[in-house]
Design a protein around this motif. Structure first.
Motif, mmCIF file in Angstrom:
data_model
loop_
_atom_site.group_PDB
_atom_site.id
_atom_site.type_symbol
_atom_site.label_atom_id
_atom_site.label_comp_id
_atom_site.label_asym_id
_atom_site.label_seq_id
_atom_site.Cartn_x
_atom_site.Cartn_y
_atom_site.Cartn_z
ATOM 1 N N ARG A 519 -34.790 -84.709 82.208
ATOM 2 C CA ARG A 519 -33.331 -85.140 81.928
ATOM 3 C C ARG A 519 -32.487 -83.984 81.824
ATOM 4 N NH1 ARG A 519 -33.301 -90.211 79.937
ATOM 5 N NH2 ARG A 519 -31.305 -89.783 78.716
ATOM 6 N N LEU A 520 -32.381 -83.318 82.877
ATOM 7 C CA LEU A 520 -31.566 -82.047 82.774
ATOM 8 C C LEU A 520 -30.345 -82.534 83.548
ATOM 9 C CD1 LEU A 520 -31.726 -79.080 82.292
ATOM 10 C CD2 LEU A 520 -32.103 -78.774 84.751
ATOM 11 N N PRO A 521 -29.233 -82.371 82.898
ATOM 12 C CA PRO A 521 -27.677 -82.976 83.427
ATOM 13 C C PRO A 521 -27.354 -81.906 84.697
ATOM 14 C CG PRO A 521 -27.294 -81.287 81.341
ATOM 15 C CD PRO A 521 -28.914 -81.545 81.568
ATOM 16 N N PRO A 522 -26.416 -82.384 85.571
ATOM 17 C CA PRO A 522 -25.992 -81.606 86.803
ATOM 18 C C PRO A 522 -25.342 -80.458 86.373
ATOM 19 C CG PRO A 522 -25.300 -84.035 86.437
ATOM 20 C CD PRO A 522 -26.000 -83.706 85.139
ATOM 21 N N LEU A 523 -25.506 -79.609 87.186
ATOM 22 C CA LEU A 523 -24.792 -78.409 87.250
ATOM 23 C C LEU A 523 -23.571 -78.237 88.157
ATOM 24 C CD1 LEU A 523 -25.609 -76.368 89.914
ATOM 25 C CD2 LEU A 523 -27.795 -76.318 88.919
ATOM 26 N N LEU A 524 -22.717 -77.612 87.727
ATOM 27 C CA LEU A 524 -21.581 -77.349 88.836
ATOM 28 C C LEU A 524 -21.430 -76.038 89.636
ATOM 29 C CD1 LEU A 524 -18.881 -78.885 89.645
ATOM 30 C CD2 LEU A 524 -17.612 -77.362 87.766
ATOM 31 N N ALA A 525 -21.659 -76.238 90.943
ATOM 32 C CA ALA A 525 -21.557 -75.007 91.942
ATOM 33 C C ALA A 525 -21.511 -75.612 93.425
ATOM 34 C CB ALA A 525 -22.945 -74.303 91.572
ATOM 35 N N ASP A 526 -21.083 -74.430 94.130
ATOM 36 C CA ASP A 526 -21.075 -74.707 95.458
ATOM 37 C C ASP A 526 -22.557 -74.959 96.149
ATOM 38 O OD1 ASP A 526 -21.021 -74.064 98.538
ATOM 39 O OD2 ASP A 526 -18.847 -73.723 98.216
ATOM 40 N N LYS A 527 -22.908 -76.004 96.789
ATOM 41 C CA LYS A 527 -24.169 -76.207 97.167
ATOM 42 C C LYS A 527 -24.644 -75.324 98.162
ATOM 43 C CE LYS A 527 -27.377 -79.880 98.890
ATOM 44 N NZ LYS A 527 -27.650 -81.148 99.074
ATOM 45 N N GLY A 528 -23.920 -75.145 99.265
ATOM 46 C CA GLY A 528 -24.214 -74.290 100.492
ATOM 47 C C GLY A 528 -24.433 -72.709 99.938
ATOM 48 N N GLN A 529 -23.349 -72.576 99.238
ATOM 49 C CA GLN A 529 -23.749 -71.132 98.724
ATOM 50 C C GLN A 529 -24.926 -70.883 97.932
ATOM 51 O OE1 GLN A 529 -21.852 -68.500 99.671
ATOM 52 N NE2 GLN A 529 -19.935 -69.167 100.384
ATOM 53 N N LEU A 530 -25.094 -71.578 96.760
ATOM 54 C CA LEU A 530 -26.410 -71.680 95.908
ATOM 55 C C LEU A 530 -27.295 -71.526 96.698
ATOM 56 C CD1 LEU A 530 -27.428 -71.528 93.142
ATOM 57 C CD2 LEU A 530 -27.084 -73.900 92.776
ATOM 58 N N GLU A 531 -27.535 -72.513 97.781
ATOM 59 C CA GLU A 531 -28.627 -72.728 98.411
ATOM 60 C C GLU A 531 -29.284 -71.069 99.365
ATOM 61 O OE1 GLU A 531 -28.232 -75.717 101.059
ATOM 62 O OE2 GLU A 531 -29.204 -77.124 99.617
ATOM 63 N N THR A 532 -28.073 -70.504 99.757
ATOM 64 C CA THR A 532 -28.020 -69.135 100.159
ATOM 65 C C THR A 532 -28.559 -68.346 99.414
ATOM 66 O OG1 THR A 532 -26.222 -69.836 101.918
ATOM 67 C CG2 THR A 532 -26.842 -67.619 101.550
ATOM 68 N N VAL A 533 -28.231 -68.244 98.403
ATOM 69 C CA VAL A 533 -28.517 -67.269 97.225
ATOM 70 C C VAL A 533 -30.284 -67.336 96.756
ATOM 71 C CG1 VAL A 533 -28.271 -66.418 94.773
ATOM 72 C CG2 VAL A 533 -26.336 -66.909 96.160
ATOM 73 N N LEU A 534 -30.444 -68.708 96.806
ATOM 74 C CA LEU A 534 -31.803 -68.887 96.220
ATOM 75 C C LEU A 534 -32.525 -68.506 97.264
ATOM 76 C CD1 LEU A 534 -31.519 -72.406 94.512
ATOM 77 C CD2 LEU A 534 -31.710 -70.144 93.318
#
Length: 798
Positions: A519-534
């Motif tokens: 039951r984790l709430p949504p986070l707020l970030a740029d999806k494309g940039q976050l995927e690149t970082v991961l």
């Protein structure tokens, strides 16, 4: 000889050993003169060599820059071609002849005629494919002729899977049996589900034609390769016969994973060439090459190099010859004195003395004068060499300046040509977007009584507008001015998707596990940039474990207070999601851990890493409003954590304190002043705000807005466009807040400029916010509500 007095023998430089007279051991005068000439010539040799090396290096850099610039211009041309085809397919997808169901066109003759026009324009085959691969429609088949099942391509599979347009790799066409490249556009129903794909298959010769339009230097070739590094087309017949074959494996490490550079290697036809390359943004993994034969490339700088070497060598030879002749003039009188000394030592002084001039002191004066003349000659030779060196340096500087001027003129011309191509491509793309929007609006106007069709066409119009926004984002990506586009993200869905992708890309020895809190709430970030970082963090973890081991992605909720000692020092109090990437590698020493996130710091071998991965992760987390943490210990692995804020729309539902909650639409109240010089944009924005419950006063210029604010007009918040004639939006907001210091403001901008970047700093104050166009009416209304609520809370606390 025995009669010579001992004093005379000592003064003449002789000694008696074992009863015989022998000369003292000392360096010869001829050897000393040769050393003197060498010392005088060495500085000139070094200076000439340095100048020659500088000219050669400058010419090489000019040649490599020319190859890279030409490759970038060709990459823009190919990118524009694919963008144009995508825009044409978008217009085709909104055609009234397609009807409500793309798999059952309502007007086949009209649809076929439109497809034939597009096919003739781009030299392509247009088709519509169902999810099972069946051809529903083809521009090559006359009406009434049964369709054949088409072979699936990478572009079609990506379009079905991602719901976005895609450019594929080189394949052999199932109908034409020729090399083709596919551009696929998904067709969606009213709910946004992909029901089919529109495909344009262009022949490899089309790409070859694009490459051939660019003016190349003598002997140069241009080639293009797809994402698999397979040759698609080339302007030279000897290489074009290898179309469909992969480029040499030993050359791939030069360009795979890099945007633009140059290298020297042997091409498919066995000729050694120097290549410049650039990637094609619209076609992921595609690369354009421009190469010149190494022999011609080397001639461009070896010819002036040889001329400089010959000139320098001749100057040095003449200087050395002059020095030798001068030295001989010095040695003659000294040799006469030496022969006389030998005659005296041998007891034949009478005969030797007869050979000498009668005046000995005068002969010594002549010798002294000879030494003086020799010294003057050496100095004159040294001055001549210095002048020659200065002239050589002047010529080198003039040559470098001239080459730089020519290079600047060439670069300016190529930039202007590239800008012309880019402007044409942008106009073409936006004309297609306007065609889709205008045509859709006309269809909506004609179909007012069919609500289902109106919704479907409205969705197409909205998607076309999104494609227009994608064009601007692509331009911003070219200029490196794109900003983060944050959105609510489900951490479990995000990490599960990353697990599926990374399991197949990190290697068979790596196991990827995901551990997400319930039951984790949504986070707020740029999806494309976050995927690149991961992805970068996962690649680092794999390298740290030597390709064998387990990587764990985890996500937990975290509430940070002012006294929380487990959170990074730079993270502000609030609600966050902590994303972590853990590996079981060797870990880091304290010295390496202290510097690991510094830009360009890396412990990997040269060529294996840039040292930017952790620095980029830190920058992304902090720019997203969160923080970055790195934990590691030798023998215990490494954990990288990203603290990212929870989406404001979900904080209450998650049971966490809301950082800023906008008021509901029906309860919103506020008097807004909207300033925009574009009438259509101004009225549509105002209607959206009025629909959200706000009272909106609209004006067209900054001066009128300042007059209203200087008077008694009641205004709770100011909204202004950035780019306006006269006074721009940033200056308007600054002047307005001088008149009313507590007035909150929102700045809207459709492009990135220095003024917009300065505005980003003011957005952190809480009374000044910036939004990028196009902006959704709901997002704008929510931002207005947040600022008004913050203003009301501040007034209450006072």
């Amino acid at each position: 000889m025995e009669r010579l007095p001992a004093v005379l023998k000592g003064k003449m430089g002789w000694t008696i050993i074992d009863g015989s007279v022998r000369p003292l051991r000392a360096p010869k005068l001829s050897n000393l003169l040769i050393g003197l000439v060498a010392v005088a010539l060495v500085p000139a040799v070094l200076a000439g060599g340095t100048a020659v090396w500088s000219v050669a290096e400058s010419r090489q850099q000019v040649a490599e820059a020319r190859l890279r610039t030409t490759a970038q211009a060709l990459a823009l041309a190919v990118d524009r071609e694919f963008g144009g085809i995508e825009g044409a397919l978008s217009a085709f997808a909104t055609s009234p002849a397609l009807g409500d169901d793309p798999l059952r066109p309502c007007d086949l003759p009209a649809l076929h005629a439109q497809a034939v026009r597009i096919a003739q324009q781009y030299g392509a085959t247009i088709a519509i494919l169902a999810p099972d691969g069946e051809q529903v429609f083809s521009s090559l088949r006359p009406l009434g002729v049964p369709m054949a099942r088409a072979a699936s391509s990478a572009a079609v599979e990506r379009a079905f899977a991602s719901g976005e347009a895609a450019v594929g790799d080189l394949v052999i066409g199932s109908l034409s049996e020729k090399p083709v490249v596919s551009v696929a556009l998904p067709l969606k129903d009213e709910e946004g589900q992909v029901t089919g794909v529109a495909v344009a298959a262009i022949g490899a010769e089309r790409v070859r034609g694009l490459l051939a339009r660019q003016a190349l230097s003598e002997g140069a070739i241009a080639s293009a390769a797809d994402a698999r590094t397979v040759l698609v087309a080339s302007t030279q017949a000897e290489i074009d016969r290898f179309v469909g074959q992969p480029l040499p494996a030993q050359n791939r490490h030069y360009f795979v994973g890099r945007d633009s550079s140059s290298y020297r290697a042997v091409s498919l036809d066995g000729v050694e060439r120097v290549f410049g390359f650039a990637t094609v943004p619209a076609a992921k993994g595609w690369t354009v090459f421009v190469g010149e034969p190494a022999a011609l490339y080397d001639v461009a700088w070896r010819k002036p190099l040889l001329a400089l070497l010959v000139g320098s060598g001749a100057a040095l030879l003449l200087g050395g010859l002059a020095a030798v002749l001068t030295a001989r003039r010095i040695l003659l009188p000294v040799q006469q004195l030496s022969r006389h000394a030998h005659a005296l030592a041998a007891g034949s002084a009478t005969a030797a003395a007869a050979d000498l001039p009668p005046a000995r002191v005068e002969e010594l004066e002549i010798l002294r004068r000879g030494f003086a003349e020799a010294e003057a000659a050496v100095r004159a030779g040294d001055a001549a060499l210095r002048r020659l060196n200065e002239e050589l340096e002047t010529r080198v500087r003039q040559e470098v300046v001239a080459r730089q001027k020519v290079q600047a003129q060439l670069a300016h011309g190529q930039r202007m040509e590239a800008l012309g191509q880019l402007a044409g491509g942008i106009a073409h793309d936006f004309n297609n977007v306007l065609q889709a929007v205008g045509g859709g609006a006309k269809l909506i106007e004609d179909a007012g009584d069919n609500s289902a069709r109106v919704r479907r066409i409205a969705a197409m119009v909205r998607e076309a507008a999104g494609r227009g926004a994608a064009v601007t984002r692509r331009l911003l990506a070219f200029s490196r001015r794109a900003d983060l586009r944050a959105e609510p993200l489900d951490a479990d869905d995000l990490l599960r998707g990353m697990q599926e992708v990374l399991t197949h890309t990190l290697g068979g020895g790596i196991r990827v596990e995901v551990d997400v809190e319930v039951r984790l709430p949504p986070l707020l970030a740029d999806k494309g940039q976050l995927e690149t970082v991961l992805v970068n963090l996962a690649a680092n973890a794999r390298d740290a474990m030597g390709g064998q081991g387990t990587i764990t992605f985890s996500a937990v909720a975290a509430l940070v207070s002012g006294e929380d000692g487990n959170a990074p020092a730079q993270v502000a109090p609030g609600a966050y999601i902590r994303l972590s990437v853990h590996d079981a590698g060797a870990g880091m020493s304290p010295e390496v851990l202290a510097r690991a996130s510094e830009p360009f710091f890396t412990t990997k071998p040269r060529g294996k890493g840039t040292g930017l991965g952790l620095a980029m992760a830190r920058g992304f987390a902090e720019q997203s409003g969160g923080a970055f943490a790195l934990e590691s210990e030798l023998g215990r692995g490494t954990t990288v954590s990203l603290w990212l804020p929870i989406s404001e729309e979900e904080t209450s539902a998650a049971g966490l304190p809301a950082l800023s909650q906008p008021a509901p639409a029906e309860g919103r109240r506020g008097r807004l002043l909207l300033v925009d010089d574009e009438a259509i944009v101004r009225e549509i924005t105002a209607e959206g705000l009025r629909a959200a419950g706000f009272v909106v006063r609209v004006v067209a210029e900054a001066a009128e807005a300042l007059d209203l604010l200087a008077g008694a007009e009641e205004v709770d918040l100011l909204i202004s466009d950035l780019s306006m004639p006269g006074m721009d939006g940033l200056a308007l907001i600054q002047n307005a807040q001088r008149l009313r210091p507590d007035l909150p403001a929102i700045l809207l901008t459709g492009y990135a400029t220095d003024a917009a970047e300065l505005a980003l700093g003011g957005a952190l104050s809480g009374t000044f916010s910036l939004l990028r166009k196009p902006v959704d009416a709901k997002i704008l209304a929510d931002r207005v509500a947040v600022l008004l609520e913050a203003r009301e809370a501040s007034s209450t606390s006072l």
